[in-house]
Design a protein around this motif. Structure first.
Motif, PDB file in Angstrom:
ATOM      1  N   ALA A 114       0.712  -1.062   0.078  1.00  0.00           N
ATOM      2  CA  ALA A 114      -0.047   0.071  -0.071  1.00  0.00           C
ATOM      3  C   ALA A 114       0.793   1.321   0.176  1.00  0.00           C
ATOM      4  CB  ALA A 114      -0.934   0.007   1.090  1.00  0.00           C
ATOM      5  N   TYR A 115       1.987   1.234   0.699  1.00  0.00           N
ATOM      6  CA  TYR A 115       2.605   2.599   0.869  1.00  0.00           C
ATOM      7  C   TYR A 115       4.022   2.660   0.071  1.00  0.00           C
ATOM      8  CZ  TYR A 115      -0.293   3.116   4.669  1.00  0.00           C
ATOM      9  OH  TYR A 115      -1.500   2.982   5.451  1.00  0.00           O
ATOM     10  N   ALA A 116       4.552   1.402  -0.552  1.00  0.00           N
ATOM     11  CA  ALA A 116       5.856   1.709  -1.351  1.00  0.00           C
ATOM     12  C   ALA A 116       5.184   2.513  -2.826  1.00  0.00           C
ATOM     13  CB  ALA A 116       6.528   0.455  -1.614  1.00  0.00           C
ATOM     14  N   PRO A 117       6.148   3.353  -3.473  1.00  0.00           N
ATOM     15  CA  PRO A 117       5.704   3.910  -4.575  1.00  0.00           C
ATOM     16  C   PRO A 117       5.768   2.959  -5.628  1.00  0.00           C
ATOM     17  CG  PRO A 117       8.095   4.588  -3.980  1.00  0.00           C
ATOM     18  CD  PRO A 117       7.316   3.841  -2.813  1.00  0.00           C
ATOM     19  N   ALA A 118       4.980   2.999  -6.780  1.00  0.00           N
ATOM     20  CA  ALA A 118       4.897   2.157  -7.764  1.00  0.00           C
ATOM     21  C   ALA A 118       6.053   2.437  -8.610  1.00  0.00           C
ATOM     22  CB  ALA A 118       3.654   2.365  -8.651  1.00  0.00           C
ATOM     23  N   MET A 170       5.817   9.267   4.248  1.00  0.00           N
ATOM     24  CA  MET A 170       5.170   7.729   3.350  1.00  0.00           C
ATOM     25  C   MET A 170       3.407   8.130   3.332  1.00  0.00           C
ATOM     26  SD  MET A 170       5.997   4.115   4.832  1.00  0.00           S
ATOM     27  CE  MET A 170       4.897   3.894   6.412  1.00  0.00           C
ATOM     28  N   GLU A 171       2.957   7.577   2.007  1.00  0.00           N
ATOM     29  CA  GLU A 171       1.549   7.898   2.463  1.00  0.00           C
ATOM     30  C   GLU A 171       0.804   6.697   1.411  1.00  0.00           C
ATOM     31  OE1 GLU A 171       0.287  10.891  -0.524  1.00  0.00           O
ATOM     32  OE2 GLU A 171       2.372  11.604  -0.734  1.00  0.00           O
ATOM     33  N   PHE A 172      -0.370   6.460   1.636  1.00  0.00           N
ATOM     34  CA  PHE A 172      -1.340   5.573   0.889  1.00  0.00           C
ATOM     35  C   PHE A 172      -1.068   5.860  -0.589  1.00  0.00           C
ATOM     36  CE2 PHE A 172      -5.273   3.312  -0.184  1.00  0.00           C
ATOM     37  CZ  PHE A 172      -4.905   2.068   0.075  1.00  0.00           C
ATOM     38  N   GLN A 173      -0.742   5.066  -1.241  1.00  0.00           N
ATOM     39  CA  GLN A 173      -0.476   5.283  -2.785  1.00  0.00           C
ATOM     40  C   GLN A 173      -1.642   5.185  -3.636  1.00  0.00           C
ATOM     41  OE1 GLN A 173       2.798   6.019  -4.294  1.00  0.00           O
ATOM     42  NE2 GLN A 173       3.330   6.061  -2.147  1.00  0.00           N
ATOM     43  N   PHE A 174      -2.866   4.861  -3.090  1.00  0.00           N
ATOM     44  CA  PHE A 174      -3.991   4.917  -4.276  1.00  0.00           C
ATOM     45  C   PHE A 174      -5.058   5.805  -3.798  1.00  0.00           C
ATOM     46  CE2 PHE A 174      -1.353   0.841  -3.991  1.00  0.00           C
ATOM     47  CZ  PHE A 174      -1.522   0.575  -5.197  1.00  0.00           C
ATOM     48  N   ASP A 175      -6.045   6.229  -4.568  1.00  0.00           N
ATOM     49  CA  ASP A 175      -7.014   7.226  -4.431  1.00  0.00           C
ATOM     50  C   ASP A 175      -7.985   6.490  -3.432  1.00  0.00           C
ATOM     51  OD1 ASP A 175      -5.494   9.209  -5.711  1.00  0.00           O
ATOM     52  OD2 ASP A 175      -6.651   8.588  -7.657  1.00  0.00           O
ATOM     53  N   SER A 176      -8.527   5.242  -3.760  1.00  0.00           N
ATOM     54  CA  SER A 176      -9.546   4.697  -3.074  1.00  0.00           C
ATOM     55  C   SER A 176      -9.262   3.214  -2.741  1.00  0.00           C
ATOM     56  CB  SER A 176     -10.776   4.801  -3.993  1.00  0.00           C
ATOM     57  OG  SER A 176     -10.445   4.118  -5.048  1.00  0.00           O
TER      58      SER A 176
END
Lengths: 285, 74
Positions: A50-54, B1-7
């Motif tokens: 969830a938190y690692a960048p793509a 560090m943040e959640f990489q997705f919008d939903s």
């Protein structure tokens, strides 16, 4: 065994070879390593998912690295451990090494399978194919077959000592595969990217990407430790089932109970018995 | 560090890579759990069988004696 002329190191070596000592020592270790594995793997997995960048080229399929690489590292480490156990078994005849060699096979084999399957699933969106006969993939497949060979060899030889020696030889011979897997990405032109972690250089990824990987790799090592120890403990009980200490461990007071039961029987028959519980407990060396 | 997705649905989707990624993680979870449960089950079965063996061994040890005694006392 323990004379006054033996050094402390020699005594430690003898202790290490003692299944009973190992069993009594490792009880808490299984729990500690297991708990550590759960914590590390949870952190690494959630971070990675969830938190690692793509990745800028591979997008989100890159997140498979957090499963694929720990599995691939572990399957090689487990094999190296088995090779070392094989040497110890052949040179010093340490029974515990055979127990370790046998107990490591299931986890190593499942990690090889996991690395191969996740590699295929990662390959489809990235390379455009489920399977590629590239050097690293092929040598990992060979390693999977080596694990399977160790598993089958153990089942096919009836005498445990002969089976142990045969497996030790196979484990040692198979070690040749390890450098092939390791350096295949440098020696041949392959589709695999080169290693993320190197001994002498900085990781080839930004921290936000490699830290979750590090957590998962360390967690997988802890998991292996916990599983290996609990398997070894079970195998020790199996092999030493007839010894006194295992009987006392599993059924405290059982020999004394049988002794009194037989004494009762003897008194009832008013005739001494030749084979009784005294012999029973003597069997256990 | 943040959640990489919008939903959340975006997270499951992963821009088309979702099935590949989630399959790998599910498989890894399965492999880990299978390893763990396998050891637990083998241990339970061993303890059960060892118990049975112990009882059998003791009864076998005491039974031939009594038949021997019967043979010895015609």
């Amino acid at each position: 065994m323990t004379g006054p002329r033996q050094s402390a190191l020699q005594r430690l070596w003898h202790k290490l070879g003692s299944p009973r000592w190992f069993y009594e020592m490792t009880g808490p270790w299984v729990i500690v390593l297991g708990a550590l594995a759960v914590v590390l793997l949870l952190i690494g997995t959630i971070w990675g998912l969830a938190y690692a960048p793509a990745d800028y080229q591979q997008g989100n399929s890159f997140r498979i690295i957090y499963v694929h690489v720990p599995a691939a590292i572990l399957t090689q480490s487990v094999y190296m451990m088995m090779g070392c156990a094989g040497v110890v078994l052949l040179v010093w005849r340490m029974k515990l090494a055979d127990v370790a060699l046998q107990s490591a096979v299931p986890f190593g084999m499942s990690m090889a399978a996991l690395a191969l399957i996740t590699g295929g699933v990662w390959g489809k969106p990235t390379w455009g194919a489920w399977w590629v006969w590239d050097a690293r993939t092929t040598s990992t497949l060979v390693m999977f077959f080596l694990y399977f060979g160790l598993f089958a060899l153990r089942q096919s030889i009836a005498r445990p000592e002969a089976a142990g020696r045969a497996c030790a030889v196979l484990a040692i011979v198979g070690l040749i595969n390890i450098p092939i897997i390791k350096y295949s990405v440098d020696w041949w032109l392959t589709l695999h990217q080169s290693s993320t972690f190197k001994m002498t250089e900085r990781p080839s990824m930004p921290a936000a990407m490699y830290l979750p990987l590090l957590f998962n790799v360390l967690g997988a090592y802890c998991l292996f430790g916990a599983l290996l120890m609990s398997r070894m403990r079970l195998e020790i009980l199996r092999r030493e089932e007839q010894t006194r200490w295992v009987r006392e461990l599993l059924y405290p007071g059982v020999d004394a109970g049988f002794a009194s039961a037989d004494a009762h029987l003897r008194a009832a028959n008013a005739r001494p018995t030749a084979s009784g519980p005294a012999n029973l407990s003597e069997e256990g060396r | 560090m943040e959640f990489q997705f919008d939903s959340m649905s975006d997270w499951f989707e992963m821009a088309g890579h979702g099935p590949y990624v989630w399959f790998c993680y599910a498989l890894a979870l399965f492999v880990v759990l299978a390893n763990w449960l396998w050891v637990r089950r083998s241990r339970r079965l061993f303890l059960r069988d060892a118990n049975a063996r112990l009882i059998r061994m003791h009864t076998r040890k005491s039974q031939p004696q009594s038949s021997e005694q019967q043979a010895g006392n015609p």
